[in-house]
Design a protein around this motif. Structure first.
Motif, PDB file in Angstrom:
ATOM      1  N   VAL A 303       0.475  -1.056   0.337  1.00  0.00           N
ATOM      2  CA  VAL A 303       0.118   0.112   0.186  1.00  0.00           C
ATOM      3  C   VAL A 303       0.850   1.664   0.098  1.00  0.00           C
ATOM      4  N   PRO A 304       0.872   1.818  -1.115  1.00  0.00           N
ATOM      5  CA  PRO A 304       1.979   2.915  -1.235  1.00  0.00           C
ATOM      6  C   PRO A 304       0.960   3.911  -0.874  1.00  0.00           C
ATOM      7  N   ILE A 305       1.675   5.219  -0.209  1.00  0.00           N
ATOM      8  CA  ILE A 305       0.699   6.121   0.681  1.00  0.00           C
ATOM      9  C   ILE A 305       1.541   7.504   0.293  1.00  0.00           C
ATOM     10  N   TYR A 306       1.305   8.210  -1.086  1.00  0.00           N
ATOM     11  CA  TYR A 306       2.023   9.724  -1.516  1.00  0.00           C
ATOM     12  C   TYR A 306       2.049  10.895  -0.628  1.00  0.00           C
ATOM     13  N   ILE A 307       2.176  11.541  -0.084  1.00  0.00           N
ATOM     14  CA  ILE A 307       2.215  12.311   0.992  1.00  0.00           C
ATOM     15  C   ILE A 307       3.019  14.084   0.333  1.00  0.00           C
ATOM     16  N   PRO A 308       2.308  14.184  -0.332  1.00  0.00           N
ATOM     17  CA  PRO A 308       3.054  15.806  -0.862  1.00  0.00           C
ATOM     18  C   PRO A 308       3.523  16.999  -0.044  1.00  0.00           C
ATOM     19  N   PRO A 309       4.437  17.523  -0.586  1.00  0.00           N
ATOM     20  CA  PRO A 309       5.084  18.488  -0.659  1.00  0.00           C
ATOM     21  C   PRO A 309       4.449  19.137  -0.573  1.00  0.00           C
ATOM     22  N   LEU A 310       4.645  20.653   0.725  1.00  0.00           N
ATOM     23  CA  LEU A 310       4.056  21.635   1.283  1.00  0.00           C
ATOM     24  C   LEU A 310       3.509  22.340   0.263  1.00  0.00           C
ATOM     25  N   ARG A 311       4.338  22.507  -1.078  1.00  0.00           N
ATOM     26  CA  ARG A 311       4.867  23.267  -1.500  1.00  0.00           C
ATOM     27  C   ARG A 311       3.540  23.339  -2.532  1.00  0.00           C
ATOM     28  N   ASN A 312       3.075  22.258  -3.206  1.00  0.00           N
ATOM     29  CA  ASN A 312       0.981  21.297  -3.786  1.00  0.00           C
ATOM     30  C   ASN A 312       0.306  21.645  -2.213  1.00  0.00           C
ATOM     31  N   ARG A 313       0.553  21.964  -1.564  1.00  0.00           N
ATOM     32  CA  ARG A 313      -1.201  22.708  -0.481  1.00  0.00           C
ATOM     33  C   ARG A 313      -0.501  23.387   0.065  1.00  0.00           C
ATOM     34  N   LYS A 314      -0.632  24.787  -0.646  1.00  0.00           N
ATOM     35  CA  LYS A 314      -0.063  25.308   0.494  1.00  0.00           C
ATOM     36  C   LYS A 314      -1.718  26.346   0.911  1.00  0.00           C
ATOM     37  N   GLU A 315      -2.932  26.169   0.230  1.00  0.00           N
ATOM     38  CA  GLU A 315      -4.245  25.763   1.207  1.00  0.00           C
ATOM     39  C   GLU A 315      -4.381  25.734   2.487  1.00  0.00           C
ATOM     40  N   ASP A 316      -2.889  24.700   3.156  1.00  0.00           N
ATOM     41  CA  ASP A 316      -3.353  24.513   4.634  1.00  0.00           C
ATOM     42  C   ASP A 316      -2.452  25.053   5.233  1.00  0.00           C
ATOM     43  N   LEU A 317      -1.793  26.396   4.846  1.00  0.00           N
ATOM     44  CA  LEU A 317      -0.698  26.933   5.467  1.00  0.00           C
ATOM     45  C   LEU A 317      -1.469  27.892   6.221  1.00  0.00           C
ATOM     46  N   PRO A 318      -2.590  28.109   6.610  1.00  0.00           N
ATOM     47  CA  PRO A 318      -3.172  29.073   7.678  1.00  0.00           C
ATOM     48  C   PRO A 318      -3.636  28.117   8.507  1.00  0.00           C
ATOM     49  N   TYR A 349       6.183  31.765  -0.670  1.00  0.00           N
ATOM     50  CA  TYR A 349       7.354  30.930  -0.644  1.00  0.00           C
ATOM     51  C   TYR A 349       7.247  29.058  -0.981  1.00  0.00           C
ATOM     52  N   GLU A 350       8.649  28.806  -1.886  1.00  0.00           N
ATOM     53  CA  GLU A 350       8.157  27.012  -1.633  1.00  0.00           C
ATOM     54  C   GLU A 350       8.494  25.961  -0.545  1.00  0.00           C
ATOM     55  N   TRP A 351       9.017  26.851   0.479  1.00  0.00           N
ATOM     56  CA  TRP A 351       8.949  24.807   1.625  1.00  0.00           C
ATOM     57  C   TRP A 351       9.785  24.062   1.087  1.00  0.00           C
ATOM     58  N   PRO A 352      11.306  24.507   1.064  1.00  0.00           N
ATOM     59  CA  PRO A 352      11.502  23.051   0.424  1.00  0.00           C
ATOM     60  C   PRO A 352      11.859  22.496   1.780  1.00  0.00           C
ATOM     61  N   GLY A 353      11.561  22.795   2.719  1.00  0.00           N
ATOM     62  CA  GLY A 353      11.918  21.786   4.308  1.00  0.00           C
ATOM     63  C   GLY A 353      10.162  21.098   4.998  1.00  0.00           C
ATOM     64  N   ASN A 354       9.658  21.491   3.295  1.00  0.00           N
ATOM     65  CA  ASN A 354       8.589  21.626   3.989  1.00  0.00           C
ATOM     66  C   ASN A 354       7.921  20.985   5.234  1.00  0.00           C
ATOM     67  N   VAL A 355       6.795  20.674   6.103  1.00  0.00           N
ATOM     68  CA  VAL A 355       6.212  21.124   7.295  1.00  0.00           C
ATOM     69  C   VAL A 355       7.425  21.257   8.903  1.00  0.00           C
ATOM     70  N   ARG A 356       8.322  20.202   8.010  1.00  0.00           N
ATOM     71  CA  ARG A 356       9.757  20.734   9.488  1.00  0.00           C
ATOM     72  C   ARG A 356      10.167  22.422   9.583  1.00  0.00           C
ATOM     73  N   GLU A 357      10.385  22.553   8.382  1.00  0.00           N
ATOM     74  CA  GLU A 357      11.027  23.710   7.964  1.00  0.00           C
ATOM     75  C   GLU A 357       9.489  25.225   8.706  1.00  0.00           C
ATOM     76  N   LEU A 358       8.337  24.929   7.969  1.00  0.00           N
ATOM     77  CA  LEU A 358       7.129  25.314   8.477  1.00  0.00           C
ATOM     78  C   LEU A 358       7.384  25.709  10.342  1.00  0.00           C
ATOM     79  N   VAL A 359       7.901  24.872  10.716  1.00  0.00           N
ATOM     80  CA  VAL A 359       7.522  24.513  11.845  1.00  0.00           C
ATOM     81  C   VAL A 359      10.140  24.953  12.512  1.00  0.00           C
TER      82      VAL A 359
END
Ligand SMILES: Nc1ncnc2c1ncn2[C@@H]1O[C@H](COP(=O)(O)OP(=O)(O)OP(=O)(O)O)[C@@H](O)[C@H]1O
Length: 457
Positions: A303-318, A349-359
């Motif tokens: 069961v492969p599960i693909y987690i999108p990078p933060l730059r592809n789900r910026k609607e979640d930023l707020p 911003y493109e958030w290369p470090g994803n949610v870890r970078e956001l934290v």
């Protein structure tokens, strides 16, 4: 035995209720079971017309249509009962002369069934609430992310092999932990290990443990490995793509045989562990390059599960920023809120470090912020934004003027500044220096020279 002679006694001896009507719906026969089950004496009902007693009876429908109804469940108002019936037309010389019905009182069964349906509904509501609790951190407005979460919920309570694909910092470990918490293994250990952080020479003893006196300097009494520690629970093999071919063969054996051997021993120990894998690498490419075993790939890639990078789900930023900020405010006993202006800059911003970078960015901003709301000034320099709000134009895109520092700085100074910030960023967003060196793609010597040069601790 002449059957015809005994037909009536056969009908009387049945445990199911029998009722026979003729063409004009007059009831001509009910058996003992009918009278007993529905508490209607035969003499009270025989000779009466069914259409006057139960105008909407299914028996009358059969009388009209001439077509049988098998296992037909309905509510009989005159009896105040739920019944399940086989209703068959009686045909003589090609002509319908009446209808015979054999039926069962299923009132109790229907009641139990209704209750069961209600309990099932309650259970699924509770399950949904629990799922929401386990996966609450992964709520998202992005359809790709929602799909990943939905799939995780579906596989949580199975032992199916799950592999989480996603860039570093996208939340793979949060997924793995949520799957464990939502599974029946949640009262047993959850152990996450980063393969990149275990030197290959230590892999076997760390993973499988060792027997007493297996090598010079080994701990007395031997040592439990991570696999044994996770027994009954879940083991996350993070960065599985970093595992050497030799270690891959060993892990494959455990997955296949559900048994393992400690270093320096011959005894086989049975093991019941759910293994979840995670990687940011393309394992198929690695197979082609001879770096990953194909048989292991097919074992873990059920069961492969693909987690999108933060730059592809910026609607979640707020939502994400607010949840993370709330946690950080508790940690630092501060009360600071996001501002629309900062959010809009973050969305560019493109958030290369994803949610870890956001934290990390939010933590750094919170530490330096002295007001009740974040301001663009609180953002790290590498956002390279002009401090003026007008830098975000009406299309919500960054206009060239906002990179003003880039226009005023000499190239070598700029390169050094970026290099320093990038090393700091990588160090903050990796688990250890070995991983940081790998990510930076430089030699260990050059890495330490740069740390010294930029006085990075
Ligand atoms: N949805 C989220 N809500 C809050 N924090 C999150 C979320 N996703 C990730 N994080 C945080 O981001 C950081 C990185 O998450 P995590 O370790 O799960 O990522 P990862 O994909 O496993 O990264 P790596 O591949 O580098 O191990 C952690 O501090 C985690 O708490």
């Amino acid at each position: 035995m002449k059957l015809e002679k005994h037909l009536l006694s056969i009908l009387e001896s049945l445990h199911d209720a029998v009722i026979v009507i003729v063409k004009d719906s007059t009831i001509v026969f009910v058996n003992k079971a009918y009278s007993e089950q529905f508490q209607v004496p035969a003499k009270k009902i025989i000779g009466r017309k069914l259409k006057e007693i139960e105008g909407n009876s299914r028996i009358l429908e059969v009388l009209k249509s001439g077509k049988s109804l098998i296992n037909d469940c309905s509510y009989v108002h005159s009896l105040k009962k739920d019944v399940c019936a086989n209703i068959t037309p009686l045909i003589e010389n090609g002509e319908m002369i009446g209808v015979v019905t054999i039926m069962k009182d299923i009132t109790e069964l229907t009641k139990v069934q209704d209750e069961l349906t209600k309990y099932k509904r309650d259970l699924s509501d509770l399950q949904e609430q629990l799922d929401r609790r386990y996966f609450y951190k992964l709520e998202s407005k992005s359809s790709v992310m929602q799909k990943a979460v939905q799939l995780s919920k579906q596989v949580a309570d199975t032992d199916a092999s799950v592999i989480l694909y996603g860039e570093s910092g996208t939340g793979k470990e949060i997924f793995a932990n949520s799957i464990h918490e939502a599974s029946k293994r949640n009262n047993k250990p959850y152990i996450a290990i980063n393969i990149a952080s275990i030197p290959d020479s230590l892999f076997e003893s760390e993973m499988f443990g060792y027997e007493d006196g297996s090598f010079t300097g080994s701990r007395k009494g031997g040592k439990k490995g991570l696999l044994e520690m996770a027994n009954g629970g879940t083991l996350l093999l993070d960065e599985i793509g970093e595992m050497s071919l030799n270690s891959q063969a060993k892990i494959l054996r455990v997955i296949q045989e559900r048994k393992f051997q400690k270093v320096g021993g011959t005894k086989l120990y049975p093991i019941d562990v759910r293994i979840i894998c995670a990687t940011h690498r393309n394992l198929k490419d690695m197979i082609k390059a001879g770096q990953f075993r194909e048989d292991l790939y097919y074992r873990i890639n059920v069961v492969p599960i693909y987690i999108p990078p933060l730059r592809n789900r910026k609607e979640d930023l707020p939502f994400l920023s607010n949840t993370i900020l709330n946690e950080l405010c508790l940690k630092y006993s501060k009360h600071v809120r996001m501002s629309e202006e900062v959010l809009r800059i973050m969305e560019q911003y493109e958030w290369p470090g994803n949610v870890r970078e956001l934290v990390n960015v939010l933590e750094r901003m919170l530490v330096v912020c002295t007001k009740q709301f974040f301001e663009p000034e609180n953002l790290p320099d590498y956002f390279c934004l002009d401090r003026h709000p007008s830098s975000i134009n009406s299309n919500n895109s960054i206009s060239p003027s906002i990179v003003s520092p880039l226009f005023t700085t000499k190239l070598d100074i700029l390169i050094e500044k970026m290099e320093k910030e990038h090393i700091e960023f990588i160090l903050k967003n990796t688990r250890n220096r070995t991983e940081a060196i790998q990510k930076l793609g430089i030699s260990r010597k050059s890495f330490y020279t740069k740390l010294k040069k930029y006085q990075i601790e």
